[in-house]
Write an enzyme that holds these catalytic residues in place. Structure first.
Site, mmCIF file in Angstrom:
data_model
loop_
_atom_site.group_PDB
_atom_site.id
_atom_site.type_symbol
_atom_site.label_atom_id
_atom_site.label_comp_id
_atom_site.label_asym_id
_atom_site.label_seq_id
_atom_site.Cartn_x
_atom_site.Cartn_y
_atom_site.Cartn_z
ATOM 1 N N THR A 111 4.030 -0.326 -13.277
ATOM 2 C CA THR A 111 2.744 -0.338 -12.576
ATOM 3 C C THR A 111 2.005 0.946 -12.904
ATOM 4 O OG1 THR A 111 3.661 -1.665 -10.774
ATOM 5 C CG2 THR A 111 1.625 -0.457 -10.326
ATOM 6 N N LYS A 187 -2.155 -6.570 -10.741
ATOM 7 C CA LYS A 187 -1.053 -5.937 -10.012
ATOM 8 C C LYS A 187 -1.585 -5.025 -8.915
ATOM 9 C CE LYS A 187 3.025 -4.612 -8.796
ATOM 10 N NZ LYS A 187 3.985 -3.858 -9.608
ATOM 11 N N LYS A 255 2.179 6.215 -4.846
ATOM 12 C CA LYS A 255 1.697 6.062 -6.221
ATOM 13 C C LYS A 255 0.872 4.783 -6.390
ATOM 14 C CE LYS A 255 4.523 4.414 -9.412
ATOM 15 N NZ LYS A 255 3.906 3.249 -10.109
#
Length: 311
Positions: A111, A187, A255
């Site tokens: 990701t 995503k 994150k």
């Protein structure tokens, strides 16, 4: 859950056609690499962590001590690394890409920010190699069960050649067009909802705690009602544990929600709920719980309700 595949990648001989350099043997990468090896591919795994490499060897894989060794003759390079910086380090600083075959397909499954993914794709293309943006959803459980959802963007021919590989790793594969970065945006949308749902579940259960209710009973009530969500059902029980097993750390959502906010900024899309959820994960990490299970975002709510003392 193991599925065999035919060696359809690349232009080299049959042995090379089945050779994958797999980078990142962490809690998700290790089972993913194992599934690929069990499907009949030659998988050479690399991780900067010696313990991770040893675990892959113990699982029957072929671990390598250098990135060049892992990528030597590879027709596919899979990156399941922590961030885009590590992707550049593996491919270019450690010279993994130059040791792969000329028409190698690089598959980034981590990701990462969409803009950074697009830039990495251009760097890979400049070497004559191909690139697929292919982040996954499903966490450690999905990696172990080979039931990941995989979002893919990039050259259609490269996607078609790698489709069987994706089927080994996941139960759902989605193609989002030729532009690298598009899958990473998808995503980000997924992680926005995951982070907000998780923070909302923590807020609800912290209210039940503060009001003196039996939280086990409340969790059962909301899990079986219209208030239920996948994140509530999966993380709710762990929120009530003092020190649950870590399946995904708080800092992962620090994150990932940061990536969500970056994607929102690039698209000029206001994301107020994602921003608030990000603040609670940041607060939990700031309390020293960044490595704790992400369900422990509830600690930030507890701290806010009880001042400097966590009940």
């Amino acid at each position: 859950m193991h599925r065999s595949i035919e060696p359809t990648i690349g232009k080299a001989d049959q042995q090379q056609q089945r050779t994958i350099g797999f980078f990142g043997l962490g809690s998700m990468g290790l089972p993913m690499a194992f599934h690929l090896a069990s499907s009949g591919c030659v998988v050479r795994g690399f991780d900067i962590n010696e313990i991770a490499r040893s675990r892959f060897t113990e699982a029957g894989g072929e671990s390598c001590v250098t990135a060049v060794e892992a990528a030597s003759g590879a027709t596919v390079i899979v990156l399941m690394v922590v961030n885009i910086k590590q992707a550049y380090e593996v491919l270019f600083d450690a010279a993994a890409l130059s040791s792969s075959v000329e028409d190698c397909i690089v598959i980034l499954m981590s990701t990462c920010p969409p803009g950074d993914v697009e830039a990495l794709a251009k760097s890979v293309h400049a070497t004559g190699r191909r690139f697929l943006d292919a982040p996954v959803s499903g966490g450690v459980a999905g990696a172990l069960k080979a039931s990941l959802s995989i979002m893919v963007a990039g050259e259609k021919q490269a996607f078609d050649q790698c489709h069987e590989f994706f089927n080994v790793l996941g139960s759902k594969v989605y193609y989002l067009g030729e532009q690298p970065g598009n899958a990473s945006v998808a995503k980000a949308v997924n992680q926005l909802l995951c982070g907000v749902h998780l923070a909302a579940a923590a807020e609800a259960l912290s209210l039940a705690e503060r009001a003196g209710l039996d939280t086990e009973t409340v969790l059962e009530i909301v899990s079986g009602s219209a208030a239920a969500s996948w994140m509530l059902t999966d993380r709710g029980k762990r929120m009530l544990d003092t020190d649950p097993e870590v399946t995904s750390a708080v800092d992962i959502f620090v994150k990932d929600l940061g990536i969500v906010l970056s994607a929102g900024s690039s698209a000029k899309a206001a994301l107020p709920l994602a921003s608030i959820a990000h603040q609670f994960f940041l607060a939990t990490s700031g309390q020293g719980a960044g490595a704790a299970d992400d369900s422990q975002v509830i600690r930030a709510y507890r701290r806010m309700s009880s001042g400097n003392r966590e009940e």
